[in-house]
Write a protein that holds these residues in place. Sequence first.
Motif, PDB file in Angstrom:
ATOM      1  N   TYR A   1     -52.708  -6.985  23.460  1.00 23.33           N
ATOM      2  CA  TYR A   1     -53.102  -6.155  22.330  1.00 23.33           C
ATOM      3  C   TYR A   1     -51.908  -5.321  21.890  1.00 23.33           C
ATOM      4  O   TYR A   1     -51.352  -4.545  22.673  1.00 23.33           O
ATOM      5  N   ASP A   2     -51.487  -5.493  20.632  1.00 20.73           N
ATOM      6  CA  ASP A   2     -50.380  -4.746  20.049  1.00 20.73           C
ATOM      7  C   ASP A   2     -50.943  -3.454  19.449  1.00 20.73           C
ATOM      8  O   ASP A   2     -51.700  -3.490  18.474  1.00 20.73           O
TER       9      ASP A   2
ATOM     10  N   CYS B   1     -49.694  -2.659  15.624  1.00 21.44           N
ATOM     11  CA  CYS B   1     -50.213  -3.569  14.605  1.00 21.44           C
ATOM     12  C   CYS B   1     -51.716  -3.756  14.683  1.00 21.44           C
ATOM     13  O   CYS B   1     -52.310  -4.342  13.771  1.00 21.44           O
ATOM     14  N   ASP B   2     -52.340  -3.297  15.772  1.00 23.76           N
ATOM     15  CA  ASP B   2     -53.769  -3.504  15.996  1.00 23.76           C
ATOM     16  C   ASP B   2     -54.100  -4.993  15.921  1.00 23.76           C
ATOM     17  O   ASP B   2     -55.022  -5.411  15.240  1.00 23.76           O
ATOM     18  N   GLU B   3     -53.316  -5.782  16.661  1.00 21.89           N
ATOM     19  CA  GLU B   3     -53.471  -7.235  16.647  1.00 21.89           C
ATOM     20  C   GLU B   3     -53.533  -7.773  18.074  1.00 21.89           C
ATOM     21  O   GLU B   3     -52.998  -7.172  19.005  1.00 21.89           O
ATOM     22  N   PHE B   4     -54.163  -8.945  18.213  1.00 26.75           N
ATOM     23  CA  PHE B   4     -54.257  -9.636  19.492  1.00 26.75           C
ATOM     24  C   PHE B   4     -53.420 -10.907  19.467  1.00 26.75           C
ATOM     25  O   PHE B   4     -53.367 -11.594  18.449  1.00 26.75           O
TER      26      PHE B   4
ATOM     27  N   ARG C   1     -43.153  -4.629  24.096  1.00 31.27           N
ATOM     28  CA  ARG C   1     -43.297  -3.187  24.162  1.00 31.27           C
ATOM     29  C   ARG C   1     -44.521  -2.716  23.381  1.00 31.27           C
ATOM     30  O   ARG C   1     -44.999  -3.395  22.491  1.00 31.27           O
ATOM     31  N   ASN C   2     -45.014  -1.542  23.754  1.00 33.73           N
ATOM     32  CA  ASN C   2     -46.133  -0.903  23.069  1.00 33.73           C
ATOM     33  C   ASN C   2     -47.351  -1.823  22.999  1.00 33.73           C
ATOM     34  O   ASN C   2     -48.049  -1.880  21.990  1.00 33.73           O
ATOM     35  N   CYS C   3     -47.606  -2.539  24.093  1.00 28.25           N
ATOM     36  CA  CYS C   3     -48.713  -3.497  24.129  1.00 28.25           C
ATOM     37  C   CYS C   3     -49.535  -3.309  25.401  1.00 28.25           C
ATOM     38  O   CYS C   3     -49.055  -2.754  26.391  1.00 28.25           O
TER      39      CYS C   3
END
Length: 207
Positions: free
Chosen positions: A177-178, A181-184, A150-152
């Motif tokens: 891309y999350d 969390c601003d993460e890949f 979710r939210n990705c």
Amino acid sequence: MSVVPKKPRVGVVDVMGMNDYVFALYNDGAIQYWDVNKSFGILEGIVQPMDHSPSWFNTLEYYEEGWTKAYLVQSGKNLLLVVRYTDQAMNSDKKDVDYDLYYETLGFEVYKINPKDTSCEIIDDLGDLALFVGGNYSMCVTVGPKSLERNCIYFTDDQNEDWTLVTEFGGHDMGIYDIKCDEFRPFYEGIDTRSSYCPPIWFVPQF
């Protein structure tokens, strides 16, 4: 945001249909839309950021660190604009990779666009939704238990302009891309996604 006078435009970067309208996104950030129920598809208006320009306006081709791409996505009754920021450099600047040309996605921004009142707001939480962007039609899906994240934003490598300029062709710039969390994260790490003629595309089975 303001509605500017109706006039012909050039440089379409994405097109989509939603409800009774066809929307076209241009490389200057404007979104033009037509009512398909009227004769010959009457042009209804142009939404273009002016007084409160978000960071993507006028940067759909270049920005200070590399390139940008943009996608139109339908989310229920909402029109979303997804902007993808990409770093690009020659191999001399990225000595740790073996490509002639190096590029990778650095991040995304998501905006909700309302053509009727010309509003534009950034979205930092998609809730139980996931977006899919890349070389084919962009999609928004509801995330169920034990399925997607979710939210990705799920993205494929669609850098078509430089597809044959990298040593092993394109196909490496893919992932999840999350937004929170601003993460890949990777979703597939096989080498068979590389191709000399076609980028990977999303396939949605119909049962």
